[in-house]
Design a protein around this motif. Structure first.
Motif, mmCIF file in Angstrom:
data_model
loop_
_atom_site.group_PDB
_atom_site.id
_atom_site.type_symbol
_atom_site.label_atom_id
_atom_site.label_comp_id
_atom_site.label_asym_id
_atom_site.label_seq_id
_atom_site.Cartn_x
_atom_site.Cartn_y
_atom_site.Cartn_z
ATOM 1 N N ILE A 9 41.135 -3.145 15.741
ATOM 2 C CA ILE A 9 41.388 -4.114 14.671
ATOM 3 C C ILE A 9 41.722 -3.391 13.366
ATOM 4 N N VAL A 10 40.965 -2.349 13.037
ATOM 5 C CA VAL A 10 41.212 -1.595 11.803
ATOM 6 C C VAL A 10 42.612 -0.988 11.817
ATOM 7 N N HIS A 11 43.014 -0.410 12.933
ATOM 8 C CA HIS A 11 44.338 0.211 12.993
ATOM 9 C C HIS A 11 45.451 -0.836 12.959
ATOM 10 N N ARG A 12 45.199 -2.042 13.483
ATOM 11 C CA ARG A 12 46.218 -3.091 13.334
ATOM 12 C C ARG A 12 46.346 -3.482 11.865
ATOM 13 N N SER A 13 45.215 -3.580 11.161
ATOM 14 C CA SER A 13 45.281 -3.875 9.730
ATOM 15 C C SER A 13 46.079 -2.812 8.997
ATOM 16 N N ASN A 14 45.848 -1.556 9.342
ATOM 17 C CA ASN A 14 46.588 -0.483 8.684
ATOM 18 C C ASN A 14 48.083 -0.597 8.976
ATOM 19 N N ALA A 15 48.433 -0.975 10.213
ATOM 20 C CA ALA A 15 49.850 -1.133 10.553
ATOM 21 C C ALA A 15 50.493 -2.245 9.720
#
Length: 442
Positions: free
Chosen positions: A266-272
């Motif tokens: 989830i965190v990496h999707r937010s960063n994307a």
């Protein structure tokens, strides 16, 4: 007939699954914080119109009676496997809260209905494979209608996702630098047993891993599973390690944290979606001391590995299924009320700036009472703060869908989200100050 535009529908929020264990907690929270008058109209300021939804008329009436809800509170009937009923239901509200899981089994048709109707949706899933599925199937549909489909709006993954958002926002706003590292360490927490719904979702994930073989297990281990393929990182050392080992900078031993696998995705999707920077995210338990921390970290790591093996093998999984909580079961009210949780976050900017943050609450356990708060406030933010939210639709995250307005609402309801720049000379193990100035440790 096409649904009315968002903002013109009969209800701001529908609670789908209101008769289940977690659904009832959502209803209790809304009743306490956004009350209705005897006719079911809003008695809150600003007005918030909400209603219940489920598949069983008698059980919905029982919930209203048991919780002392106004007799005029509306309720809708639908079925998780009936596409037409879900389409009709989703067109009646601006936002649907769904607690009906496992989402791999019961969630997909509702997501499609909401995406096509332009209805915002928020849930409590920790099922990464399902989130990947709905991104692939419905992200573009939701983009076209403006629907914000927001998974994981509870303990997984708001502390991780909104905590990282808070760190990255501070680094950008105060120091004008990108975020290159965030580390998440759970501190003190107290919680009761899992509910039957949580157990069912966990069993679904494990069964998918068993049936899907190495391909599915690799997906579950991939922190970038939810990141578009053209945005996957190419920088060095992008891993999201969180296993057993000694962390010299933090001066303690680390062990895996059960929420890390889904949180990291989830965190990496937010960063994307939000472009924090070339982020390396790490989530693990931390036990301080080169000597004192070794034994507890080793015990936690060993216990999690044994539990994973027992869940993975079908014969022992079947035995555990009989022993673990069933649908409708969950922690007692005393356990929920007396619970608490604290998370320490450390961030690093591209210019070397280090910051420290704390996320947590002393007002209830992380898995149910405070999760009910987090999920409810996500729905309220989507329903009432639309003018302040990003215009994008799609399968999003709490950070990319709601950002600062959600932080404001959670803080106003008693949750702690604090961040500060670490004093010059501070390292990655610097203390994270909470709202009362104390460090929350294991």
């Amino acid at each position: 007939m096409a649904p009315l535009p968002v903002g013109s529908r009969p209800h701001h929020i529908l609670v789908w699954g209101a008769t289940g264990f977690t659904g009832r907690l959502i209803v209790e929270y809304l009743h306490a914080n956004y009350p209705l008058d005897a006719d079911g109209g809003s008695a809150a300021q600003p007005p918030l119109r909400w209603a219940l939804a489920g598949r069983n008329e008698e059980r919905l009436r029982a919930v209203k009676r048991d919780l002392g809800l106004p007799p005029g509170l509306p309720h809708l009937i639908a079925d998780s496997h009936d596409e037409a009923s879900l389409e009709a239901m989703s067109g009646q509200a601006d936002v649907v809260i769904t607690t009906v899981g496992p989402y791999l089994k019961y969630g997909t048709i509702l997501v499609e209905a909401c995406a096509r109707a332009g209805t915002h949706l928020c849930d409590l899933t920790g099922e990464s494979l399902w989130v990947e599925e709905i991104i692939e199937k419905f992200d573009k549909v939701a983009q076209s209608t403006g629907a914000k489909i927001v998974p994981s709006c509870g303990f997984d993954s708001i502390p991780a996702d909104m905590g990282t958002f808070m760190i990255a926002d501070h680094l950008k706003r105060v120091h004008n630098t990108e975020t290159v590292e965030v580390t998440y360490h759970p501190g003190k927490f107290s919680s009761g047993a899992p509910s039957g719904g949580t157990v069912a979702s966990l069993m679904g994930i494990v069964e998918a891993a068993w049936e899907g073989g190495a391909k599915v297990r690799n997906q579950l281990n991939d922190p970038y599973l939810l990141v578009p393929s053209d945005q996957r990182p190419t920088y060095s050392n992008p891993s999201t390690g969180g296993g057993f080992g000694y962390d010299a900078a933090a001066r303690g031993w680390t062990a895996p944290f059960v929420f890390a696998g889904h949180d990291s995705k989830i965190v990496h999707r937010s960063n994307a979606l939000l472009h924090y920077g070339p982020l390396r995210y790490r989530e693990c338990m931390l036990f301080g001391g080169r000597v004192l921390g070794l034994v507890p970290a080793l015990c936690v790591a060993a216990a999690l590995n044994v539990a994973a093996a027992l869940l993975f093998l079908p014969p022992t999984r079947a035995l555990l299924r009989r022993a673990l909580p069933k649908a409708g079961d969950g922690p007692t009210q005393e356990q929920r009320d007396s619970g608490f949780f604290w998370v320490n976050l450390e961030g690093k900017g591209a210019d070397g700036t280090r910051v420290a943050g704390v996320v947590g609450s002393d007002h209830g356990d992380c898995g149910y009472k405070e999760t009910a708060k987090m999920l409810s406030e996500c729905a309220v933010t989507l329903a009432l703060d639309g003018a302040r939210l990003p215009a994008r639709g799609g399968v999003l995250t709490t950070a990319s869908a709601m950002g600062a307005p959600l932080l404001e609402r959670l803080r106003a309801r008693g949750m702690t989200f604090t961040v500060e720049t670490v004093a010059p000379g501070g390292g990655s193990g610097a203390a994270a100050a909470s709202a009362d100035g104390s460090k929350k440790e294991l």
